[in-house]
Design a protein around this motif. Structure first.
Motif, PDB file in Angstrom:
ATOM      1  N   SER A 130       8.174   0.994  -3.611  1.00  0.00           N
ATOM      2  CA  SER A 130       6.649   0.841  -3.718  1.00  0.00           C
ATOM      3  C   SER A 130       6.073   0.506  -4.760  1.00  0.00           C
ATOM      4  CB  SER A 130       5.944   1.995  -2.856  1.00  0.00           C
ATOM      5  OG  SER A 130       6.284   2.420  -1.576  1.00  0.00           O
ATOM      6  N   ASN A 131       7.011   0.432  -6.026  1.00  0.00           N
ATOM      7  CA  ASN A 131       6.309   0.059  -7.239  1.00  0.00           C
ATOM      8  C   ASN A 131       6.499  -1.171  -7.435  1.00  0.00           C
ATOM      9  OD1 ASN A 131       6.913   0.008 -10.576  1.00  0.00           O
ATOM     10  ND2 ASN A 131       5.046   1.451  -9.903  1.00  0.00           N
ATOM     11  N   THR A 132       5.793  -2.261  -7.135  1.00  0.00           N
ATOM     12  CA  THR A 132       5.899  -3.824  -7.024  1.00  0.00           C
ATOM     13  C   THR A 132       5.010  -4.428  -8.281  1.00  0.00           C
ATOM     14  OG1 THR A 132       4.347  -4.528  -5.592  1.00  0.00           O
ATOM     15  CG2 THR A 132       6.594  -4.197  -4.694  1.00  0.00           C
ATOM     16  N   GLU A 185     -10.329 -10.595   6.484  1.00  0.00           N
ATOM     17  CA  GLU A 185     -10.565 -10.100   7.854  1.00  0.00           C
ATOM     18  C   GLU A 185      -9.750  -8.888   8.202  1.00  0.00           C
ATOM     19  OE1 GLU A 185      -9.496 -12.044  12.224  1.00  0.00           O
ATOM     20  OE2 GLU A 185      -9.546 -13.360  10.345  1.00  0.00           O
ATOM     21  N   LYS A 186      -8.622  -8.840   7.746  1.00  0.00           N
ATOM     22  CA  LYS A 186      -7.879  -7.497   7.848  1.00  0.00           C
ATOM     23  C   LYS A 186      -6.766  -7.509   6.634  1.00  0.00           C
ATOM     24  CE  LYS A 186      -3.979  -9.219  11.095  1.00  0.00           C
ATOM     25  NZ  LYS A 186      -2.866  -8.547  10.107  1.00  0.00           N
ATOM     26  N   VAL A 187      -6.315  -6.052   6.649  1.00  0.00           N
ATOM     27  CA  VAL A 187      -5.191  -5.793   5.519  1.00  0.00           C
ATOM     28  C   VAL A 187      -4.099  -5.269   6.346  1.00  0.00           C
ATOM     29  CG1 VAL A 187      -4.631  -4.036   3.850  1.00  0.00           C
ATOM     30  CG2 VAL A 187      -6.763  -5.567   3.584  1.00  0.00           C
ATOM     31  N   ASP A 188      -2.766  -5.731   5.741  1.00  0.00           N
ATOM     32  CA  ASP A 188      -1.494  -5.238   6.166  1.00  0.00           C
ATOM     33  C   ASP A 188      -0.889  -4.329   5.211  1.00  0.00           C
ATOM     34  OD1 ASP A 188      -1.388  -6.672   8.668  1.00  0.00           O
ATOM     35  OD2 ASP A 188      -0.525  -8.376   7.636  1.00  0.00           O
ATOM     36  N   LEU A 189      -0.734  -2.860   5.804  1.00  0.00           N
ATOM     37  CA  LEU A 189      -0.140  -1.962   5.128  1.00  0.00           C
ATOM     38  C   LEU A 189       1.254  -2.198   5.211  1.00  0.00           C
ATOM     39  CD1 LEU A 189      -2.834   0.790   5.210  1.00  0.00           C
ATOM     40  CD2 LEU A 189      -2.479  -0.723   3.358  1.00  0.00           C
ATOM     41  N   ILE A 190       2.020  -2.232   4.375  1.00  0.00           N
ATOM     42  CA  ILE A 190       3.527  -2.575   4.341  1.00  0.00           C
ATOM     43  C   ILE A 190       4.251  -1.401   4.085  1.00  0.00           C
ATOM     44  CG2 ILE A 190       5.653  -4.084   3.953  1.00  0.00           C
ATOM     45  CD1 ILE A 190       3.536  -6.277   3.162  1.00  0.00           C
ATOM     46  N   ARG A 191       4.910  -0.742   4.998  1.00  0.00           N
ATOM     47  CA  ARG A 191       5.378   0.602   4.595  1.00  0.00           C
ATOM     48  C   ARG A 191       6.885   0.467   4.243  1.00  0.00           C
ATOM     49  NH1 ARG A 191       1.626   0.588   8.440  1.00  0.00           N
ATOM     50  NH2 ARG A 191       0.155   2.377   8.225  1.00  0.00           N
ATOM     51  N   VAL A 248       2.975   4.644  -4.825  1.00  0.00           N
ATOM     52  CA  VAL A 248       3.117   4.849  -3.440  1.00  0.00           C
ATOM     53  C   VAL A 248       2.295   3.786  -3.082  1.00  0.00           C
ATOM     54  CG1 VAL A 248       3.614   7.524  -3.327  1.00  0.00           C
ATOM     55  CG2 VAL A 248       1.190   6.594  -3.820  1.00  0.00           C
ATOM     56  N   PHE A 249       1.693   2.796  -3.836  1.00  0.00           N
ATOM     57  CA  PHE A 249       0.658   1.928  -3.318  1.00  0.00           C
ATOM     58  C   PHE A 249       0.357   0.871  -4.473  1.00  0.00           C
ATOM     59  CE2 PHE A 249      -3.861   0.581  -3.156  1.00  0.00           C
ATOM     60  CZ  PHE A 249      -3.971   0.143  -1.863  1.00  0.00           C
ATOM     61  N   THR A 250       0.589  -0.337  -3.960  1.00  0.00           N
ATOM     62  CA  THR A 250       0.423  -1.596  -4.782  1.00  0.00           C
ATOM     63  C   THR A 250       0.010  -2.668  -3.913  1.00  0.00           C
ATOM     64  OG1 THR A 250       2.879  -2.081  -4.655  1.00  0.00           O
ATOM     65  CG2 THR A 250       2.043  -0.928  -6.739  1.00  0.00           C
ATOM     66  N   MET A 251      -0.684  -3.598  -4.614  1.00  0.00           N
ATOM     67  CA  MET A 251      -1.242  -4.764  -3.797  1.00  0.00           C
ATOM     68  C   MET A 251      -0.215  -6.077  -4.306  1.00  0.00           C
ATOM     69  SD  MET A 251      -4.882  -6.296  -4.274  1.00  0.00           S
ATOM     70  CE  MET A 251      -5.687  -7.607  -3.239  1.00  0.00           C
ATOM     71  N   VAL A 252       0.260  -6.797  -3.101  1.00  0.00           N
ATOM     72  CA  VAL A 252       1.203  -7.764  -3.428  1.00  0.00           C
ATOM     73  C   VAL A 252       0.715  -9.081  -2.802  1.00  0.00           C
ATOM     74  CG1 VAL A 252       3.239  -6.248  -3.197  1.00  0.00           C
ATOM     75  CG2 VAL A 252       1.872  -7.071  -0.964  1.00  0.00           C
ATOM     76  N   ASP A 253      -0.504  -9.288  -2.375  1.00  0.00           N
ATOM     77  CA  ASP A 253      -1.180 -10.451  -1.898  1.00  0.00           C
ATOM     78  C   ASP A 253      -2.527 -10.297  -1.616  1.00  0.00           C
ATOM     79  OD1 ASP A 253      -1.452 -13.127  -0.991  1.00  0.00           O
ATOM     80  OD2 ASP A 253       0.171 -13.191   0.341  1.00  0.00           O
ATOM     81  N   TYR A 254      -3.375 -11.318  -1.116  1.00  0.00           N
ATOM     82  CA  TYR A 254      -4.833 -10.996  -0.939  1.00  0.00           C
ATOM     83  C   TYR A 254      -5.155  -9.958   0.074  1.00  0.00           C
ATOM     84  CZ  TYR A 254      -5.648 -15.482  -3.327  1.00  0.00           C
ATOM     85  OH  TYR A 254      -5.515 -16.643  -4.254  1.00  0.00           O
ATOM     86  N   ASP A 255      -4.210  -9.902   1.049  1.00  0.00           N
ATOM     87  CA  ASP A 255      -4.289  -8.890   2.365  1.00  0.00           C
ATOM     88  C   ASP A 255      -3.259  -8.060   2.471  1.00  0.00           C
ATOM     89  OD1 ASP A 255      -2.924 -11.309   3.159  1.00  0.00           O
ATOM     90  OD2 ASP A 255      -3.741 -11.712   4.932  1.00  0.00           O
TER      91      ASP A 255
END
Length: 409
Positions: free
Chosen positions: A352-354, A328-334, A277-284
Motif C-alpha cells: 500500500s506504500n506507493t 464524482e466517486k473514489v475507488d478504494l483499491i484494497r 496503509v493509504f496512498t493516493m494513486v490517481d485523481y479518484d
C-alpha cells in the motif's frame, strides 16, 4: 510553475524533483542484538540494497524526474568553517555519547575529515568503539572506565534512506519533524542545515513544524491530497497534539489549504504511518489496507476565527474523499484484493506504500504481485522495483522519497 524551491500541492501531480538517500555504511553497522533499538527487523545486504536503490533512482530519471540526494545537499550546506563546526557540535550533542573523553576524541576525528561529503557520510554511519584510538588510562573519566559492552560510541542512522519521514514538503513550506524515537530524531539535523544554510534552499522555506517541538510527528503521516486538502495520520509515530500544531501553522501561513482529514487507526509497528496503509494513486483512486477499515476514525478539521474546528466523519471514507476532492466517486483499491492473508503479507512488504509520479503512474515493489495486478486492472501504469533488500527496513517507494517539486493539477 512556481519559482519557489519547494512546491508540492498534491500527491499525484507530475513529479519534477525528488529527494532520496542512497543507503550507505550505516546499514553495515546493523547487528542482530540491537535491531529493535535501531527500528529494523532484519539486516539488508548493503551492495544489493544500493543496486536496488540505484535502479529506483534511474527509474525516476527515466521519467524525467530530477533526483537529489540528502547526503549531497547536507554536505553543500556546510558553506563556511563556522557552520561546519556548529554542525559537528550539534551532531555530538545529540549523539548520546556517554564518555567525556570519548566525545573529545570523536570531535577530533570529525574535524580531521577535510571533505564535507565524507564528513556527512561518517556522521550517518556512526562510530564503532573499535574505530577510536586507545584513550590513555590517566585521561579517562569515570564514564569511560565503566562503560558498557555496547559496541557503538555513536549509533548509526540506518533509517535514513526513508527520506519521507524527517521532514515533509507541504505546499511551499516544510514540516521539519520531531520524530518518534531518539534513533531517528537525529536524522532531522540534516534537514535543519539544508533549510537554513543550503545555497538554494537555505532561508527560503517557511517551517510549519520544527524539530525543537516536544511532541512527535513524521512525514509518512503527512499527505497532500490537493491544493485544498491535507491528510494526516494519528499513528504510532505521530501525536494528535503535533497535528494541531502543524495545522495551525499551515493555516496561519496561508498555504492555501482549506481542510484537513485526520485519520486515526491502530497504533502498532505494522501500521506505523498513514502512508503504509493509504496512498493516493490517481485523481479518484487510492490504495488502502483493508485491515484498518473497521477501526478507522476520520475527522474533518478546519480553521476559523483563529481556532481549529474538529468534526468526526460518520460517512463512508470514499464519499468523504470524493466530496472533498471534487470528483464524482473514489475507488478504494484494497491491498491484496481484500483477502486478509494476502493483504497482511503484501502490506508488510509495502503493497500500500506507493509513490505516484503522475496521475495514474505509480512506483511499486514488484514482489506485491496480487496488489499490483489489481492496480493494473484499475488502469494504472506501474513502474515495478525489485525490493528484496530495501524492504527489510519496512518501507516502500513513498517512504524512500521526498518530493520537492510537483506540477499543479
Amino acid at each position: 510553475m512556481s519559482t519557489h524551491p519547494i512546491h508540492v500541492f498534491s500527491e499525484i501531480g507530475k513529479l519534477k524533483k525528488v529527494l532520496l538517500h542512497r543507503p550507505g555504511k550505516e546499514l553495515e553497522n546493523l547487528m542482530p542484538d540491537y535491531l529493535e533499538r535501531l527500528l529494523f527487523d532484519d539486516i539488508p545486504y548493503l551492495e544489493a540494497a544500493q543496486e536496488e536503490h540505484d535502479a529506483f533512482a534511474n527509474a525516476l530519471r527515466n521519467e524525467g524526474i530530477e533526483v537529489l540526494y540528502l547526503e549531497k545537499l547536507a554536505a553543500e550546506s556546510l558553506t563556511t568553517p563556522e557552520i561546519r563546526e556548529q554542525f559537528i557540535e550539534e551532531y555530538l550533542d545529540e549523539a548520546n555519547i556517554r564518555g567525556r573523553v570519548t566525545k573529545k576524541v570523536i570531535r577530533q576525528l570529525l574535524n580531521d575529515i577535510e571533505d564535507n561529503q565524507e564528513l556527512i557520510d561518517k556522521t550517518m554511519a556512526g562510530f564503532q568503539k573499535s574505530e577510536l584510538p586507545d584513550i590513555p588510562p590517566d585521561a579517562e573519566g569515570l564514564t569511560d572506565l565503566v562503560e558498557s559492552d555496547y559496541p557503538f560510541a555513536i549509533d548509526p542512522m540506518p533509517n535514513l534512506y526513508f527520506t519521507r519521514d524527517p521532514f515533509g514538503c507541504i505546499g511551499n513550506a516544510v514540516s521539519l519533524n520531531h520524530m518518534f524515537s531518539d534513533t531517528r530524531n537525529r536524522e532531522t539535523l540534516y534537514g535543519k542545515y539544508i533549510f537554513k544554510y543550503h545555497p538554494i534552499y537555505g532561508g527560503k522555506v517557511d517551517l510549519v513544524y520544527n524539530r525543537d517541538e516536544s511532541t512527535r510527528i513524521e512525514g509518512g503521516d503527512e499527505l497532500v491530497l490537493s491544493k485544498d486538502l491535507l491528510a494526516v495520520g494519528i499513528s504510532q509515530r505521530t501525536d494528535a497534539a503535533s497535528i494541531e500544531k502543524l495545522l495551525i501553522n499551515c493555516f496561519k501561513k496561508n498555504l492555501g489549504f482549506k481542510k484537513v482529514l485526520a485519520f486515526e487507526f491502530a497504533n502498532n509497528r505494522k501500521f506505523m504511518h498513514l502512508d503504509t496503509v493509504f496512498t493516493m494513486v490517481d485523481y479518484d483512486k487510492f490504495t488502502i489496507h483493508p485491515e484498518i477499515e473497521s477501526g478507522l476514525r476520520v475527522y474533518s478539521v478546519t480553521y476559523e476565527n483563529e481556532k481549529l474546528h474538529v468534526e468526526e466523519e460518520t460517512r463512508d471514507l470514499a464519499v468523504v474523499l470524493a466530496e472533498n476532492l471534487g470528483v464524482e466517486k473514489v475507488d478504494l483499491i484494497r491491498c491484496g484484493g481484500g483477502n486478509i492473508v494476502t493483504a497482511a503479507r503484501e502490506q508488510w512488504n509495502d503493497g500500500s506504500n506507493t509513490l505516484t509520479i503522475a496521475p495514474g503512474v505509480v512506483v511499486v515493489y514488484a514482489r506485491n504481485a496480487v496488489t499490483n495486478k489489481i492496480l493494473e486492472e484499475h488502469g494504472l501504469r506501474l513502474i515495478k522495483l525489485r525490493g528484496s533488500e530495501l524492504v527489510r527496513g519496512r518501507g516502500g517507494p513513498r517512504c524512500m522519497s521526498m518530493p520537492f517539486e510537483r506540477e499543479d493539477i
